[in-house]
Design a protein around this motif. Sequence first.
Motif, mmCIF file in Angstrom:
data_model
loop_
_atom_site.group_PDB
_atom_site.id
_atom_site.type_symbol
_atom_site.label_atom_id
_atom_site.label_comp_id
_atom_site.label_asym_id
_atom_site.label_seq_id
_atom_site.Cartn_x
_atom_site.Cartn_y
_atom_site.Cartn_z
ATOM 1 N N GLU A 1 -7.056 6.655 -3.671
ATOM 2 C CA GLU A 1 -7.633 7.696 -4.531
ATOM 3 C C GLU A 1 -7.716 7.181 -5.975
ATOM 4 O O GLU A 1 -8.734 7.354 -6.647
ATOM 5 C CB GLU A 1 -6.715 8.908 -4.460
ATOM 6 C CG GLU A 1 -7.380 10.230 -4.697
ATOM 7 C CD GLU A 1 -6.348 11.345 -4.510
ATOM 8 O OE1 GLU A 1 -5.898 11.542 -3.364
ATOM 9 O OE2 GLU A 1 -5.985 11.979 -5.523
ATOM 10 N N LYS B 1 0.420 9.466 -5.472
ATOM 11 C CA LYS B 1 -0.831 9.835 -4.805
ATOM 12 C C LYS B 1 -1.348 8.599 -4.047
ATOM 13 O O LYS B 1 -0.901 7.468 -4.318
ATOM 14 C CB LYS B 1 -1.870 10.314 -5.801
ATOM 15 C CG LYS B 1 -2.351 9.303 -6.810
ATOM 16 C CD LYS B 1 -3.430 9.960 -7.657
ATOM 17 C CE LYS B 1 -3.913 9.076 -8.767
ATOM 18 N NZ LYS B 1 -4.908 9.701 -9.613
ATOM 19 N N PRO B 2 -2.268 8.779 -3.095
ATOM 20 C CA PRO B 2 -2.736 7.618 -2.336
ATOM 21 C C PRO B 2 -3.334 6.562 -3.273
ATOM 22 O O PRO B 2 -4.114 6.902 -4.164
ATOM 23 C CB PRO B 2 -3.821 8.210 -1.422
ATOM 24 C CG PRO B 2 -3.512 9.665 -1.337
ATOM 25 C CD PRO B 2 -2.897 10.028 -2.650
ATOM 26 N N TRP B 3 -2.933 5.301 -3.065
ATOM 27 C CA TRP B 3 -3.425 4.240 -3.947
ATOM 28 C C TRP B 3 -4.947 4.211 -3.934
ATOM 29 O O TRP B 3 -5.594 3.939 -4.961
ATOM 30 C CB TRP B 3 -2.878 2.865 -3.520
ATOM 31 C CG TRP B 3 -3.554 2.298 -2.290
ATOM 32 C CD1 TRP B 3 -3.191 2.498 -1.001
ATOM 33 C CD2 TRP B 3 -4.737 1.489 -2.262
ATOM 34 N NE1 TRP B 3 -4.068 1.863 -0.157
ATOM 35 C CE2 TRP B 3 -5.027 1.227 -0.902
ATOM 36 C CE3 TRP B 3 -5.582 0.945 -3.231
ATOM 37 C CZ2 TRP B 3 -6.124 0.459 -0.502
ATOM 38 C CZ3 TRP B 3 -6.675 0.182 -2.832
ATOM 39 C CH2 TRP B 3 -6.942 -0.060 -1.485
ATOM 40 N N TYR C 1 -0.949 4.738 3.648
ATOM 41 C CA TYR C 1 -1.705 4.755 2.382
ATOM 42 C C TYR C 1 -1.392 5.986 1.542
ATOM 43 O O TYR C 1 -2.081 6.248 0.563
ATOM 44 C CB TYR C 1 -3.211 4.681 2.673
ATOM 45 C CG TYR C 1 -3.579 3.455 3.472
ATOM 46 C CD1 TYR C 1 -3.182 2.190 3.043
ATOM 47 C CD2 TYR C 1 -4.296 3.550 4.654
ATOM 48 C CE1 TYR C 1 -3.486 1.060 3.775
ATOM 49 C CE2 TYR C 1 -4.608 2.419 5.401
ATOM 50 C CZ TYR C 1 -4.200 1.183 4.950
ATOM 51 O OH TYR C 1 -4.494 0.065 5.674
ATOM 52 N N ASP C 2 -0.353 6.735 1.923
ATOM 53 C CA ASP C 2 -0.046 7.982 1.227
ATOM 54 C C ASP C 2 1.364 7.935 0.631
ATOM 55 O O ASP C 2 2.216 7.197 1.113
ATOM 56 C CB ASP C 2 -0.098 9.165 2.208
ATOM 57 C CG ASP C 2 -1.491 9.355 2.768
ATOM 58 O OD1 ASP C 2 -2.455 9.025 2.050
ATOM 59 O OD2 ASP C 2 -1.614 9.803 3.919
ATOM 60 N N PRO C 3 1.601 8.779 -0.381
ATOM 61 C CA PRO C 3 2.980 8.911 -0.860
ATOM 62 C C PRO C 3 3.751 9.796 0.122
ATOM 63 O O PRO C 3 3.204 10.209 1.131
ATOM 64 C CB PRO C 3 2.797 9.616 -2.211
ATOM 65 C CG PRO C 3 1.521 10.376 -2.081
ATOM 66 C CD PRO C 3 0.651 9.621 -1.114
ATOM 67 N N ASN D 1 1.765 7.003 7.745
ATOM 68 C CA ASN D 1 1.160 7.435 6.466
ATOM 69 C C ASN D 1 1.203 6.286 5.447
ATOM 70 O O ASN D 1 1.663 6.440 4.325
ATOM 71 C CB ASN D 1 1.861 8.694 5.931
ATOM 72 C CG ASN D 1 3.361 8.494 5.736
ATOM 73 O OD1 ASN D 1 3.942 7.562 6.299
ATOM 74 N ND2 ASN D 1 3.986 9.351 4.942
ATOM 75 N N PHE E 1 0.842 -1.213 0.000
ATOM 76 C CA PHE E 1 0.000 0.000 0.000
ATOM 77 C C PHE E 1 0.876 1.262 0.000
ATOM 78 O O PHE E 1 0.585 2.231 -0.679
ATOM 79 C CB PHE E 1 -0.919 0.003 1.225
ATOM 80 C CG PHE E 1 -1.905 -1.127 1.231
ATOM 81 C CD1 PHE E 1 -2.896 -1.188 0.273
ATOM 82 C CD2 PHE E 1 -1.840 -2.131 2.185
ATOM 83 C CE1 PHE E 1 -3.817 -2.232 0.253
ATOM 84 C CE2 PHE E 1 -2.745 -3.172 2.178
ATOM 85 C CZ PHE E 1 -3.735 -3.230 1.210
ATOM 86 N N LYS E 2 1.939 1.234 0.787
ATOM 87 C CA LYS E 2 2.821 2.393 0.875
ATOM 88 C C LYS E 2 3.665 2.537 -0.394
ATOM 89 O O LYS E 2 3.757 3.619 -0.976
ATOM 90 C CB LYS E 2 3.725 2.214 2.112
ATOM 91 C CG LYS E 2 4.750 3.311 2.313
ATOM 92 C CD LYS E 2 4.089 4.629 2.680
ATOM 93 C CE LYS E 2 5.107 5.744 2.849
ATOM 94 N NZ LYS E 2 4.541 7.031 2.426
ATOM 95 N N SER F 1 1.624 3.640 -3.433
ATOM 96 C CA SER F 1 1.239 5.063 -3.312
ATOM 97 C C SER F 1 2.430 5.947 -3.661
ATOM 98 O O SER F 1 2.282 6.964 -4.341
ATOM 99 C CB SER F 1 0.759 5.367 -1.880
ATOM 100 O OG SER F 1 -0.374 4.600 -1.571
ATOM 101 N N GLU F 2 3.608 5.549 -3.200
ATOM 102 C CA GLU F 2 4.808 6.341 -3.501
ATOM 103 C C GLU F 2 5.085 6.334 -5.014
ATOM 104 O O GLU F 2 5.405 7.366 -5.599
ATOM 105 C CB GLU F 2 6.018 5.792 -2.742
ATOM 106 C CG GLU F 2 5.972 6.154 -1.258
ATOM 107 C CD GLU F 2 6.994 5.392 -0.409
ATOM 108 O OE1 GLU F 2 7.025 5.642 0.792
ATOM 109 O OE2 GLU F 2 7.725 4.549 -0.961
#
Length: 421
Positions: free
Chosen positions: A37, A33-35, A153-155, A151, A24-25, A28-29
């Motif tokens: 989204e 953008k967050p996977w 789920y976020d980049p 974080n 997930f991380k 997203s990276e």
Amino acid sequence: MRGAEEIYSCREDLGRFSQRFLAFKRVSEELGKPWFEAWIERLMANYLEGKIATRIPVRDRTEARAFLALWNGASTWNRLTEPYGEGHENQGFLSWKPINVPPNLRLKPEPNPDPVDLTKKVKQMAIFLGANRVGIAELNRKWVYEETCRNIYDPGPPQTKRIVFGDVEEPQETETELVIPQGIRYAVVTIIDLNRILTQVGPASLSTSIATNMAYARMGITDIALAEAIRMMGYNAIPCKNGTALSIPLAIDAGLGQLGRNGLLITPDYGPAVRIGKVLTDMPLVPDSPIDFGVTEFCNTCKKCAELCPAGAIPKGERTFEPPSETGNPGALKWYVDGKRCLRYWIAAGASCASCQAVCPFTKGSFWGHRVIRGLIKHAPLLNPLWVPLDDLFGYGRMRDPEILWDMKMGPFGIDPSKED
Ligand code: SF4
Ligand code: SF4
């Protein structure tokens, strides 16, 4: 008593894993953008086209919207219990401290505890509070995450905190660390079944996402409630969902199943169509022993999940000690699934995939014939090559009409009534 090391094999250099490398991380990276989204964008586009995944049309948009509605209902429950658990350690209801235990009972167990009796009672509590199955593992610290990633789920740069064991009376969180008391030596591991019929609309579909989110919601409620019950008995308890420690090795240690080629826990009663929760505790308990019901030998022959994985994420060859990407932890002998390939397929489909659960010959109803075959898999592995063609012949693992959701027999909370005794 069979030890875990007879069931799986690890190299000396196997280290603790960091959540910063979870798919997930990392995805997203890579996307910037967050996977989630990206996933939602595709999901909404599908809905506008009257579909519940890129390749699954339903009757019309109203029908697609009803799937969306139920998915949102199940996800809401999951969100209330700190979704999925990773990155959410000691947050909200996954608090590492008691929520509703009177101060005069906190950390004051009754004298002369009997581990046998406590084990019996805690297992019964786990089932009452929502688990389908429960087992006890002695906590192998190798399976505890090296660090959480807030974080996840976020980049962006990983916001991590180390997870350490310390000489503290209660679990604690500081600016830089999550501290588990040294006395926490056991994991109460719970199995939550997934509605297997809903996973069979796919390979990726919103009905699969509904089943998965509902299982996570039930897992959250079970873990949180069980932790509170254990605290009321005077002990520390850390409810985890997916977070804090790796669930599958703990479930294997707790005698709840074996690792399959699909990278999932295969349980005797539900196959891989499950989610796994756990509560870590210092309550004195009696650990269960790992089980071997012939999964490794069967997976050597079967390969059905690998052949049908739409992302090509499941290996068809032998087990190895090396993962295909940084999202796996090197050093355990197993079939490493490529988590990034898998998640990228979910995003492209706009729905989660459970094909590797749906098609697995161990994912079955409770018909007596299945129990006979499971017995033969355990005791007569030479017959294994027979079962996969037979499975196909009987149509198991075939994908179902999405409309089945509205007509199927269903238990409360989406529990599959055909699976319970
Ligand atoms: S590994 Fe991922 S993409 Fe492949 S079948 Fe399983 S869930 Fe689907
Ligand atoms: S589908 Fe076959 S190879 Fe894959 S996990 Fe199930 S039994 Fe093993």
